[in-house]
Design a protein around this motif. Structure first.
Motif, short mmCIF file in Angstrom:
data_model
loop_
_atom_site.label_atom_id
_atom_site.label_comp_id
_atom_site.label_asym_id
_atom_site.label_seq_id
_atom_site.Cartn_x
_atom_site.Cartn_y
_atom_site.Cartn_z
N ASN A 87 47.16 81.45 23.89
CA ASN A 87 46.96 82.57 24.80
C ASN A 87 45.60 82.55 25.49
O ASN A 87 44.97 83.60 25.66
N VAL A 88 45.12 81.37 25.88
CA VAL A 88 43.87 81.31 26.64
C VAL A 88 44.07 82.02 27.97
O VAL A 88 45.05 81.79 28.67
N GLN A 89 43.16 82.93 28.27
CA GLN A 89 43.29 83.78 29.45
C GLN A 89 42.10 83.58 30.38
O GLN A 89 41.08 83.03 29.96
N GLU A 90 42.23 84.07 31.58
CA GLU A 90 41.17 84.06 32.58
C GLU A 90 39.83 84.45 31.93
O GLU A 90 39.74 85.50 31.28
N GLY A 91 38.84 83.59 32.07
CA GLY A 91 37.49 83.92 31.60
C GLY A 91 37.22 83.67 30.12
O GLY A 91 36.08 83.74 29.68
N ASP A 92 38.25 83.34 29.33
CA ASP A 92 38.03 83.06 27.90
C ASP A 92 37.13 81.83 27.74
O ASP A 92 37.38 80.79 28.37
N LYS A 93 36.14 81.94 26.89
CA LYS A 93 35.21 80.82 26.70
C LYS A 93 35.66 79.93 25.53
O LYS A 93 35.91 80.45 24.43
N VAL A 94 35.69 78.63 25.79
CA VAL A 94 36.11 77.66 24.76
C VAL A 94 35.09 76.51 24.74
O VAL A 94 34.66 76.03 25.79
N ILE A 95 34.72 76.11 23.51
CA ILE A 95 33.68 75.08 23.36
C ILE A 95 34.31 73.71 23.13
O ILE A 95 35.23 73.56 22.32
N THR A 96 33.80 72.70 23.83
CA THR A 96 34.21 71.32 23.54
C THR A 96 33.06 70.36 23.80
O THR A 96 31.96 70.76 24.18
N THR A 97 33.36 69.07 23.56
CA THR A 97 32.35 68.01 23.70
C THR A 97 32.36 67.43 25.11
O THR A 97 33.42 67.32 25.72
N PRO A 98 31.20 66.99 25.60
CA PRO A 98 31.19 66.32 26.91
C PRO A 98 31.62 64.85 26.81
O PRO A 98 31.97 64.25 27.82
N ILE A 99 31.60 64.27 25.59
CA ILE A 99 31.98 62.86 25.45
C ILE A 99 33.44 62.79 25.01
O ILE A 99 33.77 62.67 23.83
N THR A 100 34.30 62.93 25.99
CA THR A 100 35.74 62.88 25.78
C THR A 100 36.40 62.64 27.12
O THR A 100 35.75 62.71 28.17
N PHE A 101 37.71 62.36 27.08
CA PHE A 101 38.46 62.30 28.33
C PHE A 101 38.58 63.73 28.86
O PHE A 101 38.77 64.67 28.08
N ALA A 102 38.48 63.88 30.17
CA ALA A 102 38.39 65.22 30.78
C ALA A 102 39.51 66.17 30.36
O ALA A 102 39.31 67.39 30.35
N ALA A 103 40.66 65.62 29.99
CA ALA A 103 41.80 66.47 29.64
C ALA A 103 41.47 67.44 28.50
O ALA A 103 42.01 68.56 28.46
N SER A 104 40.57 67.04 27.58
CA SER A 104 40.22 67.91 26.45
C SER A 104 39.64 69.23 26.96
O SER A 104 39.82 70.28 26.35
N ALA A 105 38.90 69.16 28.06
CA ALA A 105 38.30 70.36 28.65
C ALA A 105 39.24 71.01 29.66
O ALA A 105 39.36 72.25 29.72
N ASN A 106 39.94 70.18 30.42
CA ASN A 106 40.74 70.71 31.53
C ASN A 106 41.82 71.71 31.10
O ASN A 106 42.18 72.61 31.85
N CYS A 107 42.33 71.54 29.87
CA CYS A 107 43.41 72.42 29.42
C CYS A 107 42.96 73.88 29.42
O CYS A 107 43.77 74.79 29.63
N VAL A 108 41.66 74.08 29.20
CA VAL A 108 41.12 75.46 29.21
C VAL A 108 41.16 75.99 30.65
O VAL A 108 41.56 77.13 30.91
N ARG A 109 40.80 75.11 31.59
CA ARG A 109 40.79 75.51 33.00
C ARG A 109 42.21 75.78 33.52
O ARG A 109 42.40 76.66 34.34
N TYR A 110 43.20 75.02 33.03
CA TYR A 110 44.59 75.26 33.48
C TYR A 110 44.98 76.71 33.24
O TYR A 110 45.81 77.27 33.95
N CYS A 111 44.40 77.31 32.18
CA CYS A 111 44.76 78.69 31.84
C CYS A 111 43.72 79.68 32.38
O CYS A 111 43.75 80.85 32.02
N GLY A 112 42.78 79.19 33.18
CA GLY A 112 41.78 80.08 33.78
C GLY A 112 40.58 80.34 32.87
O GLY A 112 39.72 81.14 33.21
N GLY A 113 40.52 79.66 31.72
CA GLY A 113 39.39 79.85 30.81
C GLY A 113 38.14 79.14 31.27
O GLY A 113 38.16 78.37 32.24
N GLU A 114 37.05 79.40 30.54
CA GLU A 114 35.76 78.79 30.90
C GLU A 114 35.40 77.74 29.85
O GLU A 114 35.40 78.03 28.64
N VAL A 115 35.07 76.53 30.31
CA VAL A 115 34.69 75.45 29.38
C VAL A 115 33.19 75.53 29.12
O VAL A 115 32.39 75.56 30.05
#
Ligand SMILES: Cc1ncc(COP(=O)(O)O)c(C=O)c1O
Length: 425
Positions: A87-115
């Motif tokens: 249920n990641v929603q617009e503006g939800d903040k989620v923490i991840t690593t910068p050393i990964t393939f972009a998809a690890s972060a992008n999934c948060v953006r697909y739902c409008g969340g903030e990486v």
């Protein structure tokens, strides 16, 4: 055969020759048995989801030790569905690593969340839990919703430590385990905890891209021990459609085309059951299904997963011995318990020089990864050089050496010789 002059490269007796005329950093291993499994499925009644999907899901969940598994079209789709199910929603903040393939972060953006990126530990190259803690402590509780740690290169994240931290702050965890099927960490009670076993993370995801341990062409898997999330994922994988009488929202009368009165269907005593064709779209889902022939390939590949893992660990041990004590190498991943060695990373001073030199000699090393926070897309959110010093320093020096089960001893010796030649020049 002189490897310097080679063009054709047999990859093993029972294996189909993949003639790339070069040594890549990663490569699939397709056997006659794999081809037979796919061919049989192509001749069956099922091309899209059929019995091979359930078979693959069951054998994969047994392999990693989770209760449930959901096969999907690729690892990116797996991440997207996880973010939706949590249920990641617009503006939800989620923490991840910068050393990964972009998809690890992008999934948060697909739902409008903030990486929100946190730096890596320069020793393990994994998301630094201390940096995550600092972020959490610096904001009021409730600011962050989840964490996506990545088993980068095949090294398992200590998810027990992450679970404890996540519990303090009420966060969920998605383990991105694309690099680490078969990998594990030792928990505080000295038990092996396999990547994706669902004991600590809410959800874990895998990719079956050809360079990964198991190849489906494209493919992915989500594992979990949480029944509710499992059911949600099944629904979201196929357009948000539910086919279960107990869960329908419309009445049987409506479903049968009987009585409907301005949106409020009236239950008729004559029509109590739903017709065979009936289903309901209850959520906005996607078509993220894997096909049955891809699943047949995945199941066939999975049978050799442990064999492949043992070969990867042997290759890592050989690199480790070859480069031990060489002070021209800034850092390297040694032989680490539970490491699944999707990648074998070296850090060297003249990375560009080594990369080009290896290419001149038909060795196609690769760089994993350009830090995500410095991708132009993420720079637009304000991320800049200097934000993640460890990740940025790592990026300047890292290079991934050839690492795949069909890499022969001669090929590896050749790679090592070329690297040594370059570094002592
Ligand atoms: C760490 C990581 N996460 C996610 C993905 C995405 O997987 P896929 O390519 O199957 O969509 C990859 C694939 O390269 C990956 O390496």
């Amino acid at each position: 055969m002189s490897l310097e002059n080679k063009n054709n490269k047999p990859v093993g007796d029972s294996q189909v020759t993949v003639n790339l005329g070069s040594i890549p950093y990663g490569r699939q291993n397709i056997t006659e048995e794999d081809i037979q499994a796919v061919t049989e499925t192509l001749k069956s009644d099922f091309l899209t989801q059929g019995p091979k999907i359930a078979e693959f899901e069951e054998s994969f969940s047994n392999y990693v030790g989770s209760k449930y598994a959901v096969a999907v079209s690729n690892g990116t789709a797996a991440l997207h569905l996880c973010a939706m199910a949590l249920n990641v929603q617009e503006g939800d903040k989620v923490i991840t690593t910068p050393i990964t393939f972009a998809a690890s972060a992008n999934c948060v953006r697909y739902c409008g969340g903030e990486v929100v990126f946190a730096d890596i530990d320069p020793e393990t190259y994994l998301l630094d839990i201390n940096k995550v803690r600092e972020l959490l402590e610096a904001s009021p509780k409730g600011t962050f919703k989840g964490i996506i740690p990545v088993d980068f290169a095949g090294r398992a994240v200590d998810l027990e430590a992450y679970r404890n931290l996540a519990n303090e702050y009420g966060l969920w965890i998605i383990e991105d385990s694309c690099h680490a099927p078969g990998g594990y960490f030792m928990d505080s009670k000295a038990n092996k905890q396999h990547c994706g076993n669902g004991n600590f993370a809410d959800l874990a995801i895998f990719s079956f891209h050809p360079v990964k341990h198991i190849a489906c062409g494209e493919g992915g898997m989500i594992t979990t021990n949480n029944e509710k999330l499992y059911e949600k994922l099944l629904q979201l994988r196929t357009h948000g459609i539910v086919k279960n009488e107990k869960k329908y929202k419309n009445t049987p009368a409506f479903a049968n085309g009987s009585t409907v009165r301005s949106g409020t269907a009236v239950r008729s005593s004559a029509v109590e059951t739903y017709p065979g064709w009936y289903m309901e779209m209850q959520d906005l889902g996607y078509n993220y299904r894997l096909t049955d022939f891809q699943a047949a390939l995945g199941s066939s590949q999975l049978k050799r997963a442990d064999e492949g893992l043992a070969k990867r660990r042997k290759i890592a041990a050989t690199y480790q011995i070859a480069f031990k004590g060489k002070n021209f190498i800034k850092g390297q991943s040694g032989v680490i318990e539970g490491h699944a060695y999707h990648l074998y990373v070296l850090e060297v001073e003249n990375r560009l020089g080594l990369y080009n030199y290896l290419r001149e000699h038909n060795i196609f090393a690769q760089i994993h990864y350009i830090p995500c926070h410095l991708m132009p897309y993420y720079r637009e959110f304000g991320w800049k050089e200097g934000d993640m010093p460890n990740a940025e320093n790592y990026y300047k020096h890292c290079i991934s050496l050839p690492m795949y089960p069909t890499l022969t001893d001669d090929e590896q010796k050749y790679v090592i010789r070329k690297i040594k030649n370059f570094l002592v020049r």
